[in-house]
Design an enzyme around this catalytic site. Structure first.
Site, short mmCIF file in Angstrom:
data_model
loop_
_atom_site.label_atom_id
_atom_site.label_comp_id
_atom_site.label_asym_id
_atom_site.label_seq_id
_atom_site.Cartn_x
_atom_site.Cartn_y
_atom_site.Cartn_z
N ALA A 118 40.15 38.03 40.26
CA ALA A 118 39.86 38.50 41.75
C ALA A 118 40.99 38.77 42.54
O ALA A 118 41.91 38.22 42.37
CB ALA A 118 39.21 37.15 42.20
N LYS A 119 40.71 39.90 43.22
CA LYS A 119 41.85 40.64 44.15
C LYS A 119 41.32 40.28 45.64
O LYS A 119 40.99 41.11 46.05
CB LYS A 119 41.94 41.90 43.61
CG LYS A 119 43.20 42.71 44.63
CD LYS A 119 43.71 43.67 43.99
CE LYS A 119 42.42 44.82 43.96
NZ LYS A 119 43.23 46.07 43.26
N VAL A 120 41.25 39.05 45.97
CA VAL A 120 40.81 38.60 47.33
C VAL A 120 41.08 37.27 47.70
O VAL A 120 41.46 36.53 46.85
CB VAL A 120 39.23 38.84 47.47
CG1 VAL A 120 38.57 37.82 46.53
CG2 VAL A 120 38.62 38.63 48.87
N PRO A 166 35.35 25.96 34.96
CA PRO A 166 36.51 25.08 35.59
C PRO A 166 37.01 25.32 37.21
O PRO A 166 37.99 25.02 37.51
CB PRO A 166 37.81 26.02 34.51
CG PRO A 166 37.13 27.33 34.21
CD PRO A 166 35.86 27.35 34.38
N SER A 173 37.15 32.03 43.25
CA SER A 173 36.33 31.07 43.68
C SER A 173 35.51 32.03 44.61
O SER A 173 34.37 31.53 45.37
CB SER A 173 36.76 29.92 44.61
OG SER A 173 37.57 30.05 45.59
N SER A 192 30.25 33.06 39.86
CA SER A 192 28.87 32.52 40.31
C SER A 192 28.81 31.17 40.87
O SER A 192 27.88 30.68 41.17
CB SER A 192 27.82 32.55 39.13
OG SER A 192 28.62 31.81 37.99
N ALA A 244 43.36 27.36 43.63
CA ALA A 244 44.07 26.54 43.75
C ALA A 244 45.03 26.43 44.96
O ALA A 244 45.37 25.52 45.53
CB ALA A 244 45.01 26.06 42.52
N TYR A 282 34.51 34.37 31.78
CA TYR A 282 35.67 34.73 32.68
C TYR A 282 36.40 33.59 33.00
O TYR A 282 36.78 33.17 34.28
CB TYR A 282 35.11 35.60 33.93
CG TYR A 282 34.42 36.74 33.58
CD1 TYR A 282 35.10 37.92 33.21
CD2 TYR A 282 33.05 36.60 33.82
CE1 TYR A 282 34.28 38.99 33.11
CE2 TYR A 282 32.39 37.81 33.65
CZ TYR A 282 32.98 38.80 33.21
OH TYR A 282 32.34 40.08 32.92
N HIS A 283 36.84 32.71 31.98
CA HIS A 283 37.40 31.51 32.13
C HIS A 283 38.79 31.29 31.62
O HIS A 283 39.23 30.47 30.91
CB HIS A 283 36.82 30.18 31.68
CG HIS A 283 35.47 30.08 32.59
ND1 HIS A 283 34.47 29.39 31.98
CD2 HIS A 283 35.15 30.52 33.70
CE1 HIS A 283 33.55 29.14 32.85
NE2 HIS A 283 33.82 30.01 33.96
#
Length: 528
Positions: free
Chosen positions: A86-88, A509, A93, A97, A20, A463-464
């Site tokens: 995520a660390k990026v 999501p 996103s 996948s 986001a 993972y949501h």
């Protein structure tokens, strides 16, 4: 970007360069008269094929690009499970996948009816259209009209997987017909190739690559990667309510704390785990808990860190009798919905994997194979809800994540049915030439009790994690955020990420989280 000196000041500060946050920063910086700073704790993904090549996404789990959060011991779930965050730049996103769904109409209409005024499907769907370019949609009378010039490319995965082709035929044989996705009509029972946010060359169309990469030359957009937020800065001296004035950051070498200030607004887009953590470190959260860990209370917000929802995922895996594909867009190319009767949305979804997925099986001695495929049933409307809490008042310490998986009987019943449906699909004639030995759970698990014991010990997640800073009516104390994404009790702060969902949507999501970012920027630009 020219060298930045601290303290630094901008019109808008976006804390979290994820799904986001990238959308918010890009849309706000379209106005050349305002300055925007986007802050991401992880590295940039520009030119990084480990991130941009979608087919490599499973390499990112538990890697250096993953915050890799453990969960609290579970009374009825897998205590060894880990949450990949995520660390990026681009957040999840850039890490997932890339399965792309619009939220079902029923989910969004329920949000609006439950107190999130203005978030009905009719009010949200234009923002899905705004964000996407849909390359190969299905033309149906019921379709809401797909986007054609948005930054995010969405396309249907190809059918270069003969096992997948047979799987869809097997689904037809057990009453789950091949049905197009993302047409505006909710699929209750059916299957098809997924749509993904990816370009035809196989690279991600993530929030970072779609919204940020093309706009890095904007003079009014500053992107700071490697800077981790320690806390939000709060001004309690002005008359009226406390005001969020930006964030205190730790430099990439972790040696220095620096301040970034927002003249107009700060937008928190750190996700459903790190978002509530950062709010609580800043004194905004359940007062008793904050005092327990030694954080001074600025706003008693009991809903911060509550209402944690997720899609728990099981696994049924078979050895393949024929060679499985050696190349794929992202290895998880088919979705199956098998909803129970009497529901407006499906309560059971499967992802088909053309690779083995034994992440949580090897510790228990389940056999595996390099030539295997699987179906992963997941509970789309799980009723078990958990919490995110601080472990200490240190920004570097991981929070306590307690999903309380399968604490509600409904979720157990749906998952057990999921394993049985997976076996029914595998037994259909179309898969006779593909299905070998059932590697997990295997023939020894047959009764409901045996199946749930297998699930309890080995389940994973899709993972949501979501809903931990949910939006709702102004008088709802357990909803920390208003319908225009403003945090209640303070000025100058909005929250825009998956944490603001009142309830987790039925499907993956990621695209809905981008839509939330689009709507946040729209609220700000319209001054509401």
């Amino acid at each position: 970007m020219p060298p930045l000196s601290f303290p630094a000041e901008f019109d808008y500060v976006v804390v979290g360069g994820g799904t986001a946050g990238c959308a918010v920063a890009a849309r706000l910086s379209e106005d050349a008269d305002v300055s925007v700073c986007l802050i991401e704790a992880g590295p940039s993904d520009v030119g990084d094929d480990a991130i941009l090549d979608l087919s490599r996404w499973m390499e990112l789990l538990e890697s250096g690009y993953d915050w890799d959060y453990p969960i609290e011991p579970q009374a009825s779930g897998n205590s060894y499970m880990r949450h990949a965050r995520a660390k990026v730049l681009g957040g999840c996103s850039s890490h997932n996948s890339a399965i792309a769904f619009w939220a079902p109409k029923e989910n969004l209409d329920d949000w609006a009816a439950g107190g999130a005024a203005g978030w009905s499907a009719a009010e949200c769907y234009p923002f899905y259209r705004k964000l996407e370019t849909a390359l190969d949609t299905t033309a149906e009378a019921e379709a809401p009209g797909r986007g054609t010039d948005g930054p995010v490319t969405i396309r249907t995965v190809g059918d270069q997987d003969p096992c997948g082709v047979a799987l869809l035929e097997a689904c037809e044989q057990v009453g789950l017909p091949t049905t197009p996705f993302n047409t505006g009509r909710t699929v209750h029972r059916g299957a098809n190739w997924f749509q993904v946010n990816a370009k035809p060359d196989g690279s991600r169309s993530s929030a970072s690559s779609a919204y940020i990469h093309p706009n890095l030359s904007r003079p009014n957009l500053t992107v700071l990667t490697g800077y981790r937020a320690e806390k939000l800065n709060v001004d309690t001296t002005a008359p009226g309510r406390p005001r969020i004035t930006g964030a205190r950051l730790r430099t990439p070498d972790t040696r220095h704390a620096v301040n970034v200030s927002a003249r107009r607004e700060t937008i928190l887009s750190a996700g459903a785990i790190d978002g509530p953590k950062l709010l609580m470190l800043s004194g905004i959260g359940p007062a008793d808990h904050l005092r327990e860990v030694g954080v001074e209370v600025v706003v008693d917000a009991p809903g911060v860190g509550e209402n944690l929802q997720d899609h728990p995922e099981g696994l049924v895996q078979w050895e393949a009798l024929q060679p499985m594909p050696t190349a794929s867009t992202q290895w998880w190319q088919i979705g199956i919905f098998a909803g129970a009767e009497g529901r407006s949305t499906p309560d059971l979804m499967f992802h088909y994997g053309s690779v083995p997925f034994d992440l949580n099986l090897t510790r228990y001695g389940y056999p595996s194979s390099e030539n295997a495929f699987c179906l992963t049933p997941n509970v789309t409307g799980a009723r078990s809800k958990g919490t995110v809490r601080l472990s200490t008042r240190g920004y570097q310490d991981k929070p306590k994540v307690d999903p309380r998986y399968f604490s509600h009987e409904h979720d157990r019943e749906v998952m057990i049915r999921g394993i049985r449906v997976a076996r029914e699909i595998a037994a259909a004639p179309a898969l006779k030439e593909w299905v070998g030995t059932e590697l997990a759970p295997g023939d020894a698990a047959a009764t409901d009790e045996e199946l749930f014991e297998y699930i309890r010990t080995t389940h994973n997640t899709v993972y949501h994690p979501s809903c931990t800073v949910k939006m709702g009516a102004d008088d709802d104390r357990m909803a920390p955020v208003t319908s225009t994404l403003k945090l209640k009790g303070v000025d100058g702060l909005r929250v825009a990420d998956g944490s603001v969902m009142p309830d987790l949507i039925t499907v993956n999501p990621c695209i809905t989280t981008m839509m939330i970012g689009e709507r946040c920027a729209d609220f700000i630009r319209r001054g509401v």
